[in-house]
Design a protein around this motif. Structure first.
Motif, PDB file in Angstrom:
ATOM      1  N   ALA A  99      34.357  39.950  31.598  1.00 26.99           N
ATOM      2  CA  ALA A  99      34.074  40.157  30.095  1.00 26.99           C
ATOM      3  C   ALA A  99      35.279  40.309  29.368  1.00 26.99           C
ATOM      4  CB  ALA A  99      33.246  41.320  29.691  1.00 26.99           C
ATOM      5  N   LEU A 100      36.422  40.497  29.970  1.00 27.60           N
ATOM      6  CA  LEU A 100      37.813  40.587  29.499  1.00 27.60           C
ATOM      7  C   LEU A 100      38.117  39.168  29.067  1.00 27.60           C
ATOM      8  CD1 LEU A 100      40.140  42.724  31.540  1.00 27.60           C
ATOM      9  CD2 LEU A 100      39.663  43.133  29.107  1.00 27.60           C
ATOM     10  N   VAL A 101      37.998  38.026  29.978  1.00 27.74           N
ATOM     11  CA  VAL A 101      37.950  36.427  29.661  1.00 27.74           C
ATOM     12  C   VAL A 101      37.071  36.198  28.329  1.00 27.74           C
ATOM     13  CG1 VAL A 101      37.887  34.384  30.480  1.00 27.74           C
ATOM     14  CG2 VAL A 101      38.606  36.382  31.833  1.00 27.74           C
ATOM     15  N   THR A 102      35.779  36.674  28.593  1.00 22.54           N
ATOM     16  CA  THR A 102      34.777  36.263  27.531  1.00 22.54           C
ATOM     17  C   THR A 102      35.209  36.860  25.976  1.00 22.54           C
ATOM     18  OG1 THR A 102      32.976  36.265  29.023  1.00 22.54           O
ATOM     19  CG2 THR A 102      32.352  36.441  26.556  1.00 22.54           C
ATOM     20  N   LEU A 103      35.696  38.195  26.035  1.00 21.84           N
ATOM     21  CA  LEU A 103      35.974  38.811  24.764  1.00 21.84           C
ATOM     22  C   LEU A 103      37.478  38.238  24.322  1.00 21.84           C
ATOM     23  CD1 LEU A 103      36.018  42.904  25.207  1.00 21.84           C
ATOM     24  CD2 LEU A 103      34.638  41.114  23.718  1.00 21.84           C
ATOM     25  N   VAL A 126      42.534  37.946  36.079  1.00 24.89           N
ATOM     26  CA  VAL A 126      41.465  38.856  36.482  1.00 24.89           C
ATOM     27  C   VAL A 126      40.731  38.643  37.940  1.00 24.89           C
ATOM     28  CG1 VAL A 126      38.963  39.169  35.727  1.00 24.89           C
ATOM     29  CG2 VAL A 126      40.936  39.059  33.979  1.00 24.89           C
ATOM     30  N   ASP A 127      40.689  37.344  38.056  1.00 22.80           N
ATOM     31  CA  ASP A 127      40.186  36.814  39.523  1.00 22.80           C
ATOM     32  C   ASP A 127      40.970  37.858  40.717  1.00 22.80           C
ATOM     33  OD1 ASP A 127      37.820  35.695  39.674  1.00 22.80           O
ATOM     34  OD2 ASP A 127      38.595  33.950  39.021  1.00 22.80           O
ATOM     35  N   VAL A 128      42.299  37.438  40.196  1.00 18.59           N
ATOM     36  CA  VAL A 128      43.405  38.147  41.436  1.00 18.59           C
ATOM     37  C   VAL A 128      43.224  39.769  41.234  1.00 18.59           C
ATOM     38  CG1 VAL A 128      45.702  38.673  41.908  1.00 18.59           C
ATOM     39  CG2 VAL A 128      45.058  36.328  41.014  1.00 18.59           C
ATOM     40  N   SER A 129      43.036  40.238  40.158  1.00 24.95           N
ATOM     41  CA  SER A 129      42.951  41.723  40.149  1.00 24.95           C
ATOM     42  C   SER A 129      41.703  42.136  40.811  1.00 24.95           C
ATOM     43  CB  SER A 129      42.844  42.135  38.741  1.00 24.95           C
ATOM     44  OG  SER A 129      44.107  41.735  37.948  1.00 24.95           O
ATOM     45  N   ILE A 130      40.520  41.396  40.473  1.00 26.21           N
ATOM     46  CA  ILE A 130      39.382  41.744  41.341  1.00 26.21           C
ATOM     47  C   ILE A 130      39.673  41.628  42.800  1.00 26.21           C
ATOM     48  CG2 ILE A 130      37.006  41.239  41.740  1.00 26.21           C
ATOM     49  CD1 ILE A 130      36.818  40.018  38.644  1.00 26.21           C
ATOM     50  N   GLU A 131      39.894  40.696  43.196  1.00 30.69           N
ATOM     51  CA  GLU A 131      40.097  40.670  44.827  1.00 30.69           C
ATOM     52  C   GLU A 131      41.091  41.570  45.331  1.00 30.69           C
ATOM     53  OE1 GLU A 131      41.619  36.839  45.207  1.00 30.69           O
ATOM     54  OE2 GLU A 131      39.909  35.592  44.261  1.00 30.69           O
ATOM     55  N   GLN A 132      41.925  42.212  44.646  1.00 26.48           N
ATOM     56  CA  GLN A 132      42.972  43.056  45.198  1.00 26.48           C
ATOM     57  C   GLN A 132      42.198  44.504  45.141  1.00 26.48           C
ATOM     58  OE1 GLN A 132      46.299  42.600  41.998  1.00 26.48           O
ATOM     59  NE2 GLN A 132      47.297  41.328  43.416  1.00 26.48           N
ATOM     60  N   LYS A 182      38.975  32.918  48.026  1.00 23.16           N
ATOM     61  CA  LYS A 182      38.716  33.076  46.394  1.00 23.16           C
ATOM     62  C   LYS A 182      37.153  33.164  46.306  1.00 23.16           C
ATOM     63  CE  LYS A 182      40.815  31.297  42.453  1.00 23.16           C
ATOM     64  NZ  LYS A 182      41.693  32.631  42.158  1.00 23.16           N
ATOM     65  N   LEU A 183      37.095  34.310  45.303  1.00 25.21           N
ATOM     66  CA  LEU A 183      35.564  34.708  45.198  1.00 25.21           C
ATOM     67  C   LEU A 183      35.216  33.902  43.834  1.00 25.21           C
ATOM     68  CD1 LEU A 183      35.706  38.579  45.717  1.00 25.21           C
ATOM     69  CD2 LEU A 183      34.756  36.787  47.216  1.00 25.21           C
ATOM     70  N   ASN A 184      36.093  33.597  42.944  1.00 21.70           N
ATOM     71  CA  ASN A 184      35.716  33.044  41.569  1.00 21.70           C
ATOM     72  C   ASN A 184      34.739  33.732  40.876  1.00 21.70           C
ATOM     73  OD1 ASN A 184      37.691  30.765  41.998  1.00 21.70           O
ATOM     74  ND2 ASN A 184      36.211  29.811  43.395  1.00 21.70           N
ATOM     75  N   ILE A 185      34.882  34.795  40.635  1.00 19.14           N
ATOM     76  CA  ILE A 185      34.062  35.689  39.995  1.00 19.14           C
ATOM     77  C   ILE A 185      33.941  35.288  38.621  1.00 19.14           C
ATOM     78  CG2 ILE A 185      33.343  38.067  39.194  1.00 19.14           C
ATOM     79  CD1 ILE A 185      33.981  38.788  42.196  1.00 19.14           C
ATOM     80  N   VAL A 186      35.140  35.162  37.933  1.00 23.03           N
ATOM     81  CA  VAL A 186      35.225  34.920  36.333  1.00 23.03           C
ATOM     82  C   VAL A 186      34.473  33.526  36.342  1.00 23.03           C
ATOM     83  CG1 VAL A 186      36.710  34.236  34.559  1.00 23.03           C
ATOM     84  CG2 VAL A 186      37.206  36.160  36.354  1.00 23.03           C
ATOM     85  N   LYS A 187      34.657  32.587  36.932  1.00 24.81           N
ATOM     86  CA  LYS A 187      33.913  31.082  36.777  1.00 24.81           C
ATOM     87  C   LYS A 187      32.359  31.203  36.803  1.00 24.81           C
ATOM     88  CE  LYS A 187      33.869  26.775  39.103  1.00 24.81           C
ATOM     89  NZ  LYS A 187      34.179  25.818  40.143  1.00 24.81           N
ATOM     90  N   HIS A 188      31.972  32.256  37.518  1.00 25.85           N
ATOM     91  CA  HIS A 188      30.529  32.270  37.391  1.00 25.85           C
ATOM     92  C   HIS A 188      30.133  33.325  36.694  1.00 25.85           C
ATOM     93  CE1 HIS A 188      30.440  29.235  40.629  1.00 25.85           C
ATOM     94  NE2 HIS A 188      31.236  30.064  41.456  1.00 25.85           N
ATOM     95  N   ARG A 189      30.832  33.821  35.774  1.00 26.87           N
ATOM     96  CA  ARG A 189      30.578  34.798  34.951  1.00 26.87           C
ATOM     97  C   ARG A 189      29.093  34.869  34.301  1.00 26.87           C
ATOM     98  NH1 ARG A 189      34.513  32.559  32.616  1.00 26.87           N
ATOM     99  NH2 ARG A 189      34.511  32.027  30.147  1.00 26.87           N
TER     100      ARG A 189
END
Length: 295
Positions: free
Chosen positions: A285-289, A227-233, A2-9
């Motif tokens: 940024a979707l999450v941030t918005l 979003v995290d799942v979508s990025i990984e896919q 798991k990359l957790n990109i959103v967590k470290h945005r």
């Protein structure tokens, strides 16, 4: 994994902010060096059998009254960029080359007036602006019904912001290269900028579209997880596409000759920045918005 990109945005936002700040300083401090397409001038391409050095060519041009001339030497030809030339001045340059270096063959001579240059500048900026507006409108329409998490208008806004981010950083890097290596802003620069714009949108939409599909499937009640799942896919697809394009552009940069080198370099930067922002900026940024919308 798991990359957790959103967590470290926030960290990725800081990286982008630094890159944008450096680009802004470069554009203010160095600026973009307009080529003859925008300022008006003459472009002369010749083949010289004796293969003189860059310094020898510059000295010969200075002796003939053209200290301002910019010389680019490739394996097969010599490019000379100057202020607008009369036909007499044009012939004098050819004669000076012939006298100093021997057999000289003219391959191309183009002369562009400043009026045409100003018109090209206006048209170029209009094309970029119109592209952004039309793209935003289309994305808003294409992503209608994206789900209950986020509106299509937010996705369109995000796509446009991502595109401006990519183009701005790429152009800022080009300004730095222009200062140190003499890269100019010409019609090839405009073509490369529009190409970056299109590539940036295409690469970003892949991740956003997968996010839309996962939202409809309701794989999670939390947007950040979707979003995290979508990025990984889509990560492997994004990297494979970018590497393929990057290698092709690298070949153009290395073997395409002096005239195509600035064009290829700008595209190389744009592909790298576009890939980075698609994964680490646009989707998080979707999450941030969405969080801002709930405040």
């Amino acid at each position: 994994m798991k990359l957790n990109i959103v967590k470290h945005r926030k960290g990725w936002y800081i990286v982008s902010a630094v890159l944008m700040a450096v680009s802004l300083l470069a554009l203010i401090g160095f600026g973009l060096k307009p080529g003859i397409d925008f300022t008006g001038g003459a472009l002369l391409e010749v083949a010289i059998e004796s293969k003189p050095s860059h310094g020898q060519l510059q000295e010969t041009l200075a002796a003939s009254g053209h200290k301002e001339a910019i010389v680019q030497v490739s394996n097969d030809s010599v490019l000379v960029r100057t202020v607008p030339l009369t036909e007499e001045q044009h012939q004098n340059i050819l004669a000076s080359f012939e006298k100093a270096f021997g057999k000289t063959t003219e391959l191309k001579f183009d002369s562009i007036g400043p009026v045409i240059g100003n018109e090209l500048r206006r048209t170029a900026f209009l094309a970029i602006f119109a592209s952004l507006v039309l793209i935003g409108a289309y994305i808003s329409w294409a992503f209608r019904g994206a789900g209950d998490f986020i509106s299509s208008k937010k996705i369109a806004l995000l796509t446009v912001i991502k595109t401006v981010h990519d183009v701005f950083i790429s152009v800022g890097a080009y300004a730095i290269l222009g200062y140190f290596f003499g890269y100019e802003m010409d019609t090839a620069f405009v073509a490369a900028t529009l190409t970056i714009l299109g590539y940036s949108i295409n690469d970003g939409v892949v991740v956003l579209d997968r996010t839309r599909e996962n939202l409809k499937k309701r794989i999670s009640s939390h947007l950040s997880e979707v979003v995290d799942v979508s990025i990984e896919q889509t990560l492997a697809r994004s990297i494979n596409t970018s590497v393929t394009v990057f290698l092709a552009l690298l070949a153009v940069f290395l073997f395409g000759g002096e005239t195509t080198r600035p064009f290829a370099m700008l595209l190389l930067i744009g592909v790298a920045v576009g890939t980075y922002s698609s994964v680490f900026i646009a989707s998080p940024a979707l999450v941030t918005l969405e969080k801002w919308g709930k405040k």
